[in-house]
Design an enzyme around this catalytic site. Structure first.
Site, short mmCIF file in Angstrom:
data_model
loop_
_atom_site.label_atom_id
_atom_site.label_comp_id
_atom_site.label_asym_id
_atom_site.label_seq_id
_atom_site.Cartn_x
_atom_site.Cartn_y
_atom_site.Cartn_z
CG ASP A 70 -27.83 22.16 -88.71
OD1 ASP A 70 -28.59 23.14 -88.72
OD2 ASP A 70 -27.81 21.33 -87.78
CG HIS B 182 -22.98 26.86 -84.61
ND1 HIS B 182 -23.64 28.06 -84.65
CD2 HIS B 182 -23.93 25.94 -84.28
CE1 HIS B 182 -24.92 27.88 -84.37
NE2 HIS B 182 -25.12 26.61 -84.14
CE LYS C 254 -28.57 17.39 -85.99
NZ LYS C 254 -28.79 17.86 -84.61
CE LYS D 119 -24.43 27.76 -76.84
NZ LYS D 119 -25.40 27.49 -75.77
CE LYS E 46 -26.46 20.34 -75.80
NZ LYS E 46 -26.62 20.61 -77.24
CG ASP F 173 -24.03 31.34 -84.93
OD1 ASP F 173 -24.49 30.60 -84.04
OD2 ASP F 173 -23.08 31.00 -85.66
CG HIS F 174 -27.85 29.55 -80.67
ND1 HIS F 174 -28.07 28.86 -81.84
CD2 HIS F 174 -27.34 28.65 -79.80
CE1 HIS F 174 -27.71 27.60 -81.67
NE2 HIS F 174 -27.28 27.44 -80.44
#
Length: 488
Positions: A242, A247, A337, A189, A342, A184-185
């Site tokens: 998603d 996340h 979305k 971070k 953002k 999970d990118h």
């Protein structure tokens, strides 16, 4: 400070190497790691996909990708050094020709570069191929090398609890759990990693990190773009699968976990799993007032989207953690979305002072303390507190105390995939998701998906908003409101 070891030389095999993930994230990350001498100069990369490239054609494509997407622009020296060990094996994973050709290529690299049979198998493909590729790697004898093997699997890992369990069972036929790295990118971070350091390296915060001092927690993961060219994928996925299942749950687990007994992968992941186990599962009647779904105006006109679609592009949840630390503290989480900006951030709202000494003064702007953790953009941490306005009157207002990553450490912070790829090569699974963690997260969202399957339609919202009106009502019913995200 303990320096991280340089990983053993290995071959990184990327399935789906002609896709965006490879060109935008993986190849730039591998180039940067080698540029900074964080991985061995003998580390090789083998791409594979159905697209027919020669080695030279693949190198040319990847050079363009690195030039466009890397934080470190390739020089002639760095690119020559990196690309000499970059090759490509075309083929269809369901066919019989790919696997022998891939095995032959890998054996050649071992002999020439001294990679000793060490492999990172990276599945940058559509999720439907995760299980079949993992099985084929084992059946083709590609694990019989005498070196170490790590399988990296992108999200989404399954589409519900049952499919996640099935996928876990499938990949475990060829790989053991300590060889499986579910990525999970977000966990790569810097600000997300810093959550653990921030909590457990600062004595002033841990004593107040509980229900006695925290009123509620807000977690926001917002995007200002729509589904773009991923309409068909999104129709089968939606915001909850998603982003919500992964996340949002990862951020919740890091905020809510107990102190681990040691700083190692199993100890940290054990505590994250305990938090997810403690999250109260929704009964069907709970979904009516604890869950909101929305769909942005114009979504049904996107390419690949059903004109009558009920797929959610926004979701907000009111979650309860039933344990000693967090009992009675709501966790409000939302993602969507085409929102007004953002941003990814966590806001810990502390309780107000028990008695307002300044009731007769101008304190309209005084709010309870809020600790803001900004994951993106402008990574950093801020804390609000009340202070006196200069002057003869006792006037109190709220101000911010700020920490900003770029201001303190400069630009050029490593990308998430750089950290995660290096950790994988070192066999450090701290920032990757374990099988039981995946299943607990699916167990939280499964009742919501089941509730939605029974009907109903998402609320509409405009692209310049923060979601449908019902999302605000989710908070106002409790006498609270969403904090306006920091978009600076």
């Amino acid at each position: 400070m303990e320096l991280r070891p340089q990983p053993d030389p290995c071959v990184v095999v990327i399935f789906g190497a002609s896709g965006d993930l490879t060109s935008r994230k993986l190849l730039p990350a591998l180039h940067n790691l080698q540029h900074d001498d964080l991985i061995s100069s003998s580390t090789a990369v083998v791409g594979s996909a159905r697209t027919h490239y020669t080695d030279d054609e693949f190198r040319a494509e990847m050079k363009t990708a690195v030039e466009e997407h890397s934080r470190i622009a390739p020089t002639k020296t760095s690119w020559d050094r990196f690309s000499k060990d970059l090759s490509y094996v075309p083929g269809d994973i369901t066919g019989n020709e790919l696997w022998p050709a891939l095995k032959e290529k890998l054996e050649e690299i071992d002999a020439a570069s001294g990679t000793s049979g060490n492999r990172v198998w990276y599945l940058a493909t559509a999720p439907a191929f995760f299980g079949p590729i993992a099985e084929q790697i084992g059946k083709a004898g590609l694990l019989d090398t005498g070196g170490w093997h790590r399988l990296v699997i992108e999200k989404p890992f399954g589409t519900d609890l049952a499919s996640a369990r099935d996928l876990n069972a499938t990949v475990s036929t060829s790989f053991s759990e300590d060889q499986i790295f579910r990525i999970d990118h977000y966990l790569g971070k810097e600000t997300v990693q810093n959550l653990l350091v921030f909590r457990f390296a600062n004595a002033i915060f841990e004593p107040i990190w509980n229900r006695r001092y925290v009123d509620h927690v807000q977690i926001t993961v917002a995007e200002d773009i729509g589904v773009e060219d991923r309409g068909a994928f999104y129709e089968d996925t939606g915001a909850l699968r998603d982003v919500g299942q992964n996340h949002l749950m990862q951020l919740l687990a890091l905020i809510g976990m107990e102190p681990p007994v040691s700083w190692d992968a199993d100890a940290i992941r054990n505590e994250k799993v305990q938090v997810l186990k403690a999250v109260r599962r929704f009964a069907q009647e709970d979904c009516e007032h604890c869950v909101v779904r929305g769909q942005y105006d114009g979504y049904r006109d996107e390419k690949g989207v059903d004109p009558r679609s009920s797929t959610e592009t926004f979701v907000a949840l009111n979650l309860a953690i039933d344990n000693w630390r967090w009992a009675g503290v709501p966790f409000y989480v939302r993602t969507g979305k085409k929102l007004a900006g953002k941003v990814t951030e966590v806001a810990i709202h502390f309780q107000g002072v028990p008695h307002l000494l300044f009731a007769k003064t101008a304190v309209e702007q005084l709010e309870p303390n809020v600790l803001m953790i900004r994951v993106q953009p402008n990574e950093g941490i801020s804390l609000t507190f009340g202070t006196k306005v200069p002057g003869p009157e006792v006037e109190v207002t709220t101000v911010n105390m700020e920490f900003d990553y770029e201001s303190d450490f400069g630009s050029g912070t490593p990308e998430a995939y750089e950290r995660l790829l290096m950790d994988c090569m070192n066999g450090d699974a701290t920032l990757f998701t374990r099988a039981d963690e995946i299943e607990e997260a699916w167990g939280i969202v499964d009742p919501v998906l089941e509730y939605w399957r029974k009907g109903g339609v998402p609320g509409r919202y405009g692209p310049d908003s923060w979601g449908p009106a019902a999302a605000d009502e989710l908070m106002t019913r409790d006498g609270r409101g969403w904090r306006a995200p920091n978009l600076r």
